[in-house]
Design an enzyme around this catalytic site. Structure first.
Site, PDB file in Angstrom:
ATOM      1  N   SER A   4       0.824  -1.215   0.000  1.00 48.51           N
ATOM      2  CA  SER A   4       0.000   0.000   0.000  1.00 48.51           C
ATOM      3  C   SER A   4       0.852   1.256   0.000  1.00 48.51           C
ATOM      4  O   SER A   4       0.413   2.309  -0.442  1.00 48.51           O
ATOM      5  CB  SER A   4      -0.888   0.031   1.237  1.00 48.51           C
ATOM      6  N   PHE A   5       2.060   1.148   0.550  1.00 47.69           N
ATOM      7  CA  PHE A   5       2.852   2.375   0.711  1.00 47.69           C
ATOM      8  C   PHE A   5       4.134   2.380  -0.078  1.00 47.69           C
ATOM      9  O   PHE A   5       4.953   3.275   0.078  1.00 47.69           O
ATOM     10  CB  PHE A   5       3.184   2.592   2.188  1.00 47.69           C
ATOM     11  N   GLU A  43      -0.044 -14.478   4.093  1.00 46.71           N
ATOM     12  CA  GLU A  43       0.657 -13.497   3.226  1.00 46.71           C
ATOM     13  C   GLU A  43       1.796 -12.819   3.980  1.00 46.71           C
ATOM     14  O   GLU A  43       2.706 -12.269   3.363  1.00 46.71           O
ATOM     15  CB  GLU A  43      -0.303 -12.396   2.740  1.00 46.71           C
ATOM     16  N   ASP A  62      -1.803  -8.655  12.542  1.00 44.73           N
ATOM     17  CA  ASP A  62      -2.186  -8.953  11.154  1.00 44.73           C
ATOM     18  C   ASP A  62      -1.472 -10.213  10.676  1.00 44.73           C
ATOM     19  O   ASP A  62      -0.940 -10.258   9.566  1.00 44.73           O
ATOM     20  CB  ASP A  62      -1.889  -7.752  10.243  1.00 44.73           C
ATOM     21  N   GLU A  88       5.883 -15.681  -0.165  1.00 45.97           N
ATOM     22  CA  GLU A  88       4.871 -15.847   0.888  1.00 45.97           C
ATOM     23  C   GLU A  88       4.451 -17.312   1.055  1.00 45.97           C
ATOM     24  O   GLU A  88       4.512 -18.095   0.100  1.00 45.97           O
ATOM     25  CB  GLU A  88       3.630 -15.027   0.531  1.00 45.97           C
ATOM     26  N   ALA A 129      13.483 -12.568   1.389  1.00 47.25           N
ATOM     27  CA  ALA A 129      12.826 -13.875   1.562  1.00 47.25           C
ATOM     28  C   ALA A 129      12.633 -14.460   0.163  1.00 47.25           C
ATOM     29  O   ALA A 129      11.636 -14.180  -0.507  1.00 47.25           O
ATOM     30  CB  ALA A 129      11.493 -13.694   2.286  1.00 47.25           C
TER      31      ALA A 129
HETATM   32  P1  ATP Z   1       0.659  -3.582   2.889  1.00 47.54           P
HETATM   33  O1  ATP Z   1       1.593  -2.496   2.504  1.00 47.54           O
HETATM   34  O2  ATP Z   1      -0.743  -3.253   2.561  1.00 47.54           O
HETATM   35  O3  ATP Z   1       0.839  -4.073   4.295  1.00 47.54           O
HETATM   36  P2  ATP Z   1       2.186  -5.736   1.883  1.00 47.54           P
HETATM   37  O4  ATP Z   1       2.551  -6.253   3.225  1.00 47.54           O
HETATM   38  O5  ATP Z   1       1.914  -6.747   0.820  1.00 47.54           O
HETATM   39  O6  ATP Z   1       0.936  -4.805   1.936  1.00 47.54           O
HETATM   40  P3  ATP Z   1       4.840  -4.781   1.433  1.00 47.54           P
HETATM   41  O7  ATP Z   1       5.378  -5.135   2.765  1.00 47.54           O
HETATM   42  O8  ATP Z   1       5.230  -3.479   0.847  1.00 47.54           O
HETATM   43  O9  ATP Z   1       3.300  -4.725   1.386  1.00 47.54           O
HETATM   44  O10 ATP Z   1       5.226  -5.944   0.450  1.00 47.54           O
HETATM   45  C1  ATP Z   1       4.859  -5.935  -0.908  1.00 47.54           C
HETATM   46  C2  ATP Z   1       5.186  -7.300  -1.502  1.00 47.54           C
HETATM   47  O11 ATP Z   1       6.587  -7.553  -1.426  1.00 47.54           O
HETATM   48  C3  ATP Z   1       4.493  -8.469  -0.830  1.00 47.54           C
HETATM   49  O12 ATP Z   1       4.017  -9.335  -1.847  1.00 47.54           O
HETATM   50  C4  ATP Z   1       5.556  -9.156  -0.057  1.00 47.54           C
HETATM   51  O13 ATP Z   1       5.381 -10.533  -0.051  1.00 47.54           O
HETATM   52  C5  ATP Z   1       6.839  -8.795  -0.800  1.00 47.54           C
HETATM   53  N1  ATP Z   1       7.918  -8.628   0.177  1.00 47.54           N
HETATM   54  C6  ATP Z   1       7.936  -7.731   1.184  1.00 47.54           C
HETATM   55  N2  ATP Z   1       9.063  -7.840   1.900  1.00 47.54           N
HETATM   56  C7  ATP Z   1       9.776  -8.849   1.342  1.00 47.54           C
HETATM   57  C8  ATP Z   1      11.035  -9.469   1.656  1.00 47.54           C
HETATM   58  N3  ATP Z   1      11.765  -9.062   2.691  1.00 47.54           N
HETATM   59  N4  ATP Z   1      11.459 -10.480   0.865  1.00 47.54           N
HETATM   60  C9  ATP Z   1      10.701 -10.893  -0.173  1.00 47.54           C
HETATM   61  N5  ATP Z   1       9.509 -10.363  -0.508  1.00 47.54           N
HETATM   62  C10 ATP Z   1       9.040  -9.351   0.230  1.00 47.54           C
END
Ligand code: ATP
Length: 324
Positions: free
Chosen positions: A44-45, A163, A159, A120, A116
């Site tokens: 989202s951000f 995911e 939360d 997910e 990671a």
């Molecule tokens: P929101 O911002 O609404 O909480 P979100 O958790 O999906 O949503 P982000 O944390 O910005 O938002 O992550 C966006 C995407 O990137 C997700 O699909 C997440 O699985 C992936 N992602 C985030 N962090 C990592 C990481 N450290 N390694 C691999 N993938 C990641």
């Protein structure tokens, strides 16, 4: 537009890669210290990129957030909380996505995170339809250990869902997404002898419909036990393939949660069913683990027969069972 890496780094590399991040304060990293690659995901951000540290060669996930967007959406608190919790978790040796460093330029904030590689947990559940008992045991045990650590620090995730459970290159769990967390500044004060949840003065509605606990829906009181409810939902989902409370819209999901209206499909393991039933309990104080001493983990959950044979202490050194 992905941040570009066009020129040499401003900060010379350290000789010891292990100190590469800690050595750099206050002369901080900048986007030029990384080669930005593909987009891993959109939140989202901001956007999450795969990026390589040009000094260490290490791959990272870098979350790039647009400052104006955060301010416009009034999400400053969310981003600040996420950083605060990631910093609190810096000492954890496993179970969580790690924050290596943060920096900013005029328009954006950058979070340099561990990558990671296997993404997910959710797509794995969706792909196989249902985890076998070995997999369910292993992944739920790793999630439980993460929760024990988090709750030991007085942090409620709020939360927790598949995911937000990421998997590293060896398929070990890395819990992520700490924007909705609640940090208990003071020890939880029991409301009465048997009640251990915290009343919040200013309480916002956070979380994802399917994993929300009934007490969050009724009086918006989140406690450690709310995460235990979500944990029960995740175990159910690993076994059944779908979360326990499902309906056409959020309102109907909330109705089902409050009535504890879920079904256990045929073939659902009896041990897993027993554990889920003890976690999906309407009264948060009566959930398995809710009465365990704060800061001492969840011995009553670990002792459930479902986890028989699991060595919790060495989970991160074990080879995760293959997911079929
Ligand atoms: P929101 O911002 O609404 O909480 P979100 O958790 O999906 O949503 P982000 O944390 O910005 O938002 O992550 C966006 C995407 O990137 C997700 O699909 C997440 O699985 C992936 N992602 C985030 N962090 C990592 C990481 N450290 N390694 C691999 N993938 C990641």
């Amino acid at each position: 537009v992905a941040p570009q890496n066009t020129s040499a780094p401003r900060v010379p590399p350290t000789t010891n890669p292990a100190l590469a991040y800690t050595n750099r304060t206050p002369a901080k990293y900048t986007p030029k210290d990384f080669i930005f690659g593909k987009v891993i995901g959109e939140g989202s951000f901001g956007t999450v990129y795969l990026a390589k540290d040009i000094h260490t060669g290490k791959e990272h996930a870098i979350k790039v957030c647009d400052k104006r967007h955060i301010i416009k959406e009034k999400k400053t608190e969310y981003v600040t909380r996420e950083k605060e919790v990631l910093n609190m978790l810096a000492g954890a040796k496993h179970s969580f996505v790690r924050l290596y460093c943060t920096f900013q330029d005029i328009d954006r904030l950058y979070f340099v995170l561990s990558y990671a590689k296997n993404g997910e947990l959710l797509p794995y559940i969706n792909k196989v339809g249902s985890f076998d008992i070995e997999c369910t045991k292993f992944y739920s045990a790793e999630i439980l250990r993460g929760l024990e650590y988090l709750h030991g620090l007085g942090i409620i995730h709020r939360d927790l869902k598949p995911e937000n459970i990421l998997l590293d290159e060896k398929m070990h769990v890395l819990i992520t997404d700490f924007g909705c967390t609640k940090i208990l500044k003071e020890p939880e004060v029991p409301l009465n002898e048997n009640e251990t949840h915290v009343r919040e003065r200013k309480n916002s509605f956070v979380g994802t419909a399917q994993y929300l606990s009934p007490e969050i829906l009724t009086d918006r009181n989140a406690s450690r036990s709310s995460d235990l409810w979500a944990f029960g939902c995740i175990i159910y989902q690993m076994v059944a393939g779908l979360p326990p409370f499902r309906a056409r819209n959020d309102y109907m999901i909330f109705q089902k949660i409050q009535k504890l209206d879920y079904e256990v499909p045929d073939g659902f393991s009896e041990m897993a069913k027993s554990l889920v039933e003890q976690l999906l309990v309407l009264d948060p104080t009566q959930r398995l683990g809710a009465q365990d001493e704060h800061g001492a983990g969840y011995p009553s959950i670990r002792a459930h027969p479902f986890f028989e044979g699991v060595d919790f202490e060495t989970l991160h050194e074990q080879t995760p069972p293959p997911i079929y």
